[in-house]
Motif scaffolding. Structure first.
Motif, PDB file in Angstrom:
ATOM      1  N   MET A   1       0.977  -1.037  -0.722  1.00 29.20           N
ATOM      2  CA  MET A   1       0.078   0.168  -0.266  1.00 29.20           C
ATOM      3  C   MET A   1       0.920   1.028  -0.156  1.00 29.20           C
ATOM      4  SD  MET A   1      -3.322  -1.005   0.449  1.00 29.20           S
ATOM      5  CE  MET A   1      -3.825  -2.431   0.756  1.00 29.20           C
ATOM      6  N   TYR A   2       0.098   2.504  -0.831  1.00 31.07           N
ATOM      7  CA  TYR A   2       1.124   3.938  -0.787  1.00 31.07           C
ATOM      8  C   TYR A   2      -0.308   4.169  -0.872  1.00 31.07           C
ATOM      9  CZ  TYR A   2       4.821   1.463  -2.804  1.00 31.07           C
ATOM     10  OH  TYR A   2       5.842  -0.239  -2.800  1.00 31.07           O
ATOM     11  N   LEU A   3       0.421   5.468   0.303  1.00 35.55           N
ATOM     12  CA  LEU A   3      -0.653   7.127   0.237  1.00 35.55           C
ATOM     13  C   LEU A   3      -0.208   7.879  -0.352  1.00 35.55           C
ATOM     14  CD1 LEU A   3      -1.036   6.411   3.996  1.00 35.55           C
ATOM     15  CD2 LEU A   3      -2.550   5.815   3.186  1.00 35.55           C
ATOM     16  N   ALA A   4      -1.442   8.477  -0.884  1.00 32.27           N
ATOM     17  CA  ALA A   4      -0.611   9.831  -2.172  1.00 32.27           C
ATOM     18  C   ALA A   4      -1.194  10.932  -1.130  1.00 32.27           C
ATOM     19  CB  ALA A   4      -1.081   9.498  -3.151  1.00 32.27           C
ATOM     20  N   GLU A   5      -0.929  11.906  -0.826  1.00 25.72           N
ATOM     21  CA  GLU A   5      -1.473  12.866  -0.638  1.00 25.72           C
ATOM     22  C   GLU A   5      -1.149  14.258  -1.497  1.00 25.72           C
ATOM     23  OE1 GLU A   5      -1.421  15.834   3.785  1.00 25.72           O
ATOM     24  OE2 GLU A   5       0.423  15.275   2.474  1.00 25.72           O
ATOM     25  N   LEU A   6      -2.876  14.577  -2.333  1.00 24.77           N
ATOM     26  CA  LEU A   6      -2.835  15.524  -3.075  1.00 24.77           C
ATOM     27  C   LEU A   6      -3.572  16.789  -2.335  1.00 24.77           C
ATOM     28  CD1 LEU A   6      -3.972  12.286  -4.378  1.00 24.77           C
ATOM     29  CD2 LEU A   6      -3.403  13.661  -6.312  1.00 24.77           C
ATOM     30  N   ILE A   7      -2.384  17.615  -2.662  1.00 29.23           N
ATOM     31  CA  ILE A   7      -2.897  18.740  -1.822  1.00 29.23           C
ATOM     32  C   ILE A   7      -3.383  19.748  -2.975  1.00 29.23           C
ATOM     33  CG2 ILE A   7      -1.594  20.977  -0.327  1.00 29.23           C
ATOM     34  CD1 ILE A   7      -1.915  18.186   1.704  1.00 29.23           C
ATOM     35  N   ILE A   8      -4.074  21.004  -2.430  1.00 33.27           N
ATOM     36  CA  ILE A   8      -5.178  21.666  -3.627  1.00 33.27           C
ATOM     37  C   ILE A   8      -4.347  22.959  -3.813  1.00 33.27           C
ATOM     38  CG2 ILE A   8      -7.059  22.964  -4.000  1.00 33.27           C
ATOM     39  CD1 ILE A   8      -8.835  20.834  -3.264  1.00 33.27           C
TER      40      ILE A   8
ATOM     41  N   SER B   1      -2.272  18.578 -14.541  1.00 35.30           N
ATOM     42  CA  SER B   1      -2.954  20.028 -14.925  1.00 35.30           C
ATOM     43  C   SER B   1      -2.187  21.033 -14.035  1.00 35.30           C
ATOM     44  CB  SER B   1      -4.904  19.709 -14.173  1.00 35.30           C
ATOM     45  OG  SER B   1      -4.570  19.930 -12.486  1.00 35.30           O
ATOM     46  N   GLY B   2      -2.007  20.472 -13.049  1.00 36.18           N
ATOM     47  CA  GLY B   2      -0.949  21.419 -12.156  1.00 36.18           C
ATOM     48  C   GLY B   2      -1.943  22.275 -11.085  1.00 36.18           C
ATOM     49  N   ALA B   3      -3.248  21.484 -10.650  1.00 37.42           N
ATOM     50  CA  ALA B   3      -4.171  21.946  -9.209  1.00 37.42           C
ATOM     51  C   ALA B   3      -3.546  21.404  -8.204  1.00 37.42           C
ATOM     52  CB  ALA B   3      -5.241  20.942  -9.575  1.00 37.42           C
ATOM     53  N   ARG B   4      -3.100  20.198  -8.463  1.00 34.65           N
ATOM     54  CA  ARG B   4      -2.767  19.634  -6.974  1.00 34.65           C
ATOM     55  C   ARG B   4      -1.416  18.955  -6.964  1.00 34.65           C
ATOM     56  NH1 ARG B   4      -8.495  16.120  -4.658  1.00 34.65           N
ATOM     57  NH2 ARG B   4      -9.005  17.094  -4.969  1.00 34.65           N
ATOM     58  N   THR B   5       0.314  18.924  -5.620  1.00 32.29           N
ATOM     59  CA  THR B   5       0.731  18.377  -5.373  1.00 32.29           C
ATOM     60  C   THR B   5       0.757  17.602  -5.310  1.00 32.29           C
ATOM     61  OG1 THR B   5       1.269  19.278  -3.463  1.00 32.29           O
ATOM     62  CG2 THR B   5       2.124  20.885  -5.310  1.00 32.29           C
ATOM     63  N   VAL B   6       1.422  16.119  -5.299  1.00 32.14           N
ATOM     64  CA  VAL B   6       1.455  14.839  -4.550  1.00 32.14           C
ATOM     65  C   VAL B   6       2.817  14.515  -3.841  1.00 32.14           C
ATOM     66  CG1 VAL B   6       1.863  13.578  -6.975  1.00 32.14           C
ATOM     67  CG2 VAL B   6       0.762  12.789  -5.258  1.00 32.14           C
ATOM     68  N   ASN B   7       2.071  13.719  -3.039  1.00 33.85           N
ATOM     69  CA  ASN B   7       3.111  13.413  -2.116  1.00 33.85           C
ATOM     70  C   ASN B   7       3.363  11.764  -1.871  1.00 33.85           C
ATOM     71  OD1 ASN B   7       5.938  13.362  -0.272  1.00 33.85           O
ATOM     72  ND2 ASN B   7       4.154  13.197   1.338  1.00 33.85           N
ATOM     73  N   VAL B   8       3.761  10.975  -2.002  1.00 31.92           N
ATOM     74  CA  VAL B   8       3.882   9.416  -2.152  1.00 31.92           C
ATOM     75  C   VAL B   8       4.321   8.868  -1.018  1.00 31.92           C
ATOM     76  CG1 VAL B   8       3.709   6.972  -3.239  1.00 31.92           C
ATOM     77  CG2 VAL B   8       2.674   9.170  -4.154  1.00 31.92           C
ATOM     78  N   ARG B   9       3.868   7.993  -0.263  1.00 31.94           N
ATOM     79  CA  ARG B   9       4.768   6.794   0.705  1.00 31.94           C
ATOM     80  C   ARG B   9       4.266   6.014   1.399  1.00 31.94           C
ATOM     81  NH1 ARG B   9       4.361  10.892   6.191  1.00 31.94           N
ATOM     82  NH2 ARG B   9       6.377  10.211   6.672  1.00 31.94           N
ATOM     83  N   ALA B  10       4.360   4.868   1.002  1.00 32.50           N
ATOM     84  CA  ALA B  10       4.512   3.307   1.036  1.00 32.50           C
ATOM     85  C   ALA B  10       3.803   3.519   2.323  1.00 32.50           C
ATOM     86  CB  ALA B  10       5.779   2.619   1.728  1.00 32.50           C
TER      87      ALA B  10
END
Length: 91
Positions: free
Chosen positions: A2-9, A71-80
């Motif tokens: 599993m990997y969590l992706a936090e997508l920040i506007i 689209s540039g709407a959100r940034t993303v950070n992925v972690r295990a």
């Protein structure tokens, strides 16, 4: 794994425009078995996607191909991430 992706506007206007494509993308990945769960943060700053992938590279690729990110709407950070197996006994 599993990997969590936090997508920040980071751009609300782009986020509004990309939201339908973002939701369809996540839904398609869920149907394919690559998304375990997803949903918005209640403070409306973004959301979380839990990917079910074989590698971090695959999770990064899926997260970075999300229309909300491209689209540039959100940034993303992925972690295990390792979910706990409940109930926990014998601590």
């Amino acid at each position: 794994m599993m990997y969590l992706a936090e997508l920040i506007i980071v751009d609300q206007e782009k986020n509004t425009a990309s939201r339908p494509a973002h939701l369809q993308y996540i839904s398609d990945l869920y149907e394919a078995g690559s998304v375990f769960e997803a949903g918005p943060f209640l403070d409306k700053t973004g959301g979380l996607v839990i990917y079910n992938c074989d590698s971090e590279e695959e999770a990064l690729h899926l997260a970075n191909e999300d229309p909300a990110v491209t689209s540039g709407a959100r940034t993303v950070n992925v972690r295990a991430w390792q979910p706990l197996a409940f109930p926990i006994s014998g601590q």
